[in-house]
Write a protein that holds these residues in place. Structure first.
Motif, PDB file in Angstrom:
ATOM      1  N   ILE A  85       5.826  11.778   2.647  1.00 14.87           N
ATOM      2  CA  ILE A  85       4.950  12.059   1.665  1.00 14.87           C
ATOM      3  C   ILE A  85       3.797  13.054   2.022  1.00 14.87           C
ATOM      4  O   ILE A  85       3.580  12.980   3.129  1.00 14.87           O
ATOM      5  N   ASP A  86       3.408  13.677   1.357  1.00 16.52           N
ATOM      6  CA  ASP A  86       2.055  14.510   1.377  1.00 16.52           C
ATOM      7  C   ASP A  86       0.891  13.699   2.195  1.00 16.52           C
ATOM      8  O   ASP A  86       0.569  12.412   1.900  1.00 16.52           O
ATOM      9  N   VAL A  87       0.245  14.223   3.297  1.00 15.58           N
ATOM     10  CA  VAL A  87      -0.818  13.522   3.837  1.00 15.58           C
ATOM     11  C   VAL A  87      -2.092  14.284   3.421  1.00 15.58           C
ATOM     12  O   VAL A  87      -2.604  15.248   3.828  1.00 15.58           O
ATOM     13  N   ASP A  88      -2.319  13.822   2.147  1.00 12.55           N
ATOM     14  CA  ASP A  88      -3.657  14.570   1.502  1.00 12.55           C
ATOM     15  C   ASP A  88      -4.905  13.633   1.369  1.00 12.55           C
ATOM     16  O   ASP A  88      -5.944  14.122   0.949  1.00 12.55           O
ATOM     17  N   GLY A  89      -4.780  12.454   1.847  1.00 15.77           N
ATOM     18  CA  GLY A  89      -5.995  11.438   1.639  1.00 15.77           C
ATOM     19  C   GLY A  89      -6.212  10.737   0.236  1.00 15.77           C
ATOM     20  O   GLY A  89      -7.375  10.149   0.344  1.00 15.77           O
ATOM     21  N   TYR A  90      -5.165  10.857  -0.441  1.00 12.59           N
ATOM     22  CA  TYR A  90      -5.357  10.438  -1.930  1.00 12.59           C
ATOM     23  C   TYR A  90      -4.456   9.403  -2.162  1.00 12.59           C
ATOM     24  O   TYR A  90      -3.119   9.514  -1.875  1.00 12.59           O
ATOM     25  N   TYR A  91      -4.666   8.230  -2.879  1.00 11.60           N
ATOM     26  CA  TYR A  91      -3.764   6.966  -3.142  1.00 11.60           C
ATOM     27  C   TYR A  91      -3.004   7.257  -4.285  1.00 11.60           C
ATOM     28  O   TYR A  91      -3.860   7.584  -5.510  1.00 11.60           O
ATOM     29  N   GLY A  92      -1.990   7.643  -4.473  1.00 13.30           N
ATOM     30  CA  GLY A  92      -1.331   7.767  -5.494  1.00 13.30           C
ATOM     31  C   GLY A  92       0.116   7.301  -5.773  1.00 13.30           C
ATOM     32  O   GLY A  92       0.455   6.554  -4.659  1.00 13.30           O
ATOM     33  N   PRO A  93       0.993   7.538  -6.705  1.00 15.11           N
ATOM     34  CA  PRO A  93       2.290   6.745  -6.824  1.00 15.11           C
ATOM     35  C   PRO A  93       3.152   7.055  -5.627  1.00 15.11           C
ATOM     36  O   PRO A  93       3.867   6.052  -5.173  1.00 15.11           O
ATOM     37  N   ASN A  94       3.208   8.233  -4.951  1.00 13.88           N
ATOM     38  CA  ASN A  94       3.947   8.466  -3.800  1.00 13.88           C
ATOM     39  C   ASN A  94       3.569   7.634  -2.714  1.00 13.88           C
ATOM     40  O   ASN A  94       4.411   7.201  -1.907  1.00 13.88           O
TER      41      ASN A  94
END
Length: 195
Positions: A85-94
């Motif tokens: 998964i992307d390490v973007d700092g946002y909690y989403g479905p992925n």
């Protein structure tokens, strides 16, 4: 002026309203800056109060950088469970799906659950969920702590050790979700976290 147009517009239940911000920006409020409000009646400010709460305000990540704790959770999920998964700092479905994959992997490893690791919360995953309580240690406890944090209940440590901070976060999460607040994460608590 100290007011901002409020409402998240994600549902019809959040009616348009004005938020009193005390002339602070939302970034300042999200960073924890408290507005200094002065009474028009007697020209004084209210005394500061210390209130200890078991409910933790959900951390709202900055728009430009993402939340560092969420990035750490995402890196750990990628490292332990190869979730990519992307390490973007946002909690989403992925991120949620990766967390469930980690949980399913641990259920298979630790309990021989023989469930499909697909990141989808279903009846087999729910039925295989163990009771996790104070004193528990390991990857399932880490996943519980991460899920609590992502749902706005900070366990005050993502160390895989179920201590008092995790118990307080579990109880607060259970209360908010209409569950018996016993501090034990069982199938109903996991269902609310992941379902």
């Amino acid at each position: 002026m100290g007011f901002a147009w409020g409402g998240d517009w994600s549902s019809f239940k959040d009616y348009p309203h004005l938020d009193m911000t005390g002339a602070l920006t939302y970034s300042q409020l999200n960073a924890g800056t408290k507005p200094r409000l002065i009474s028009k009646v007697n020209g004084t400010t209210p005394p500061p109060t210390q209130v200890e709460s078991e409910v933790i305000v959900k951390d709202t990540p900055a728009k430009d950088s993402g939340n560092q704790t969420i990035k750490s959770i995402q890196r750990t999920l990628n490292s332990r469970y190869r979730t990519k998964i992307d390490v973007d700092g946002y909690y989403g479905p992925n991120t949620k799906k990766a967390l469930i994959k980690g949980f399913q992997t641990e259920l298979n490893k630790q309990y021989g659950a023989k469930i499909k690791v697909d990141g989808i919360w279903g009846p087999q995953t729910k039925a295989a969920s163990p009771n996790v309580r104070e004193g528990a240690e390991g990857n399932i406890t880490y996943i519980l702590q991460a899920a609590l944090y992502l749902e706005g209940h900070n366990p005050h440590g993502m160390d895989g050790i179920f201590g008092s901070g995790t118990e307080i976060a579990v109880k607060a999460f259970q209360r908010v979700n209409g569950l018996s607040a016993d501090g034990i994460a069982g199938e109903n608590t996991f269902a609310k976290l992941f379902g």
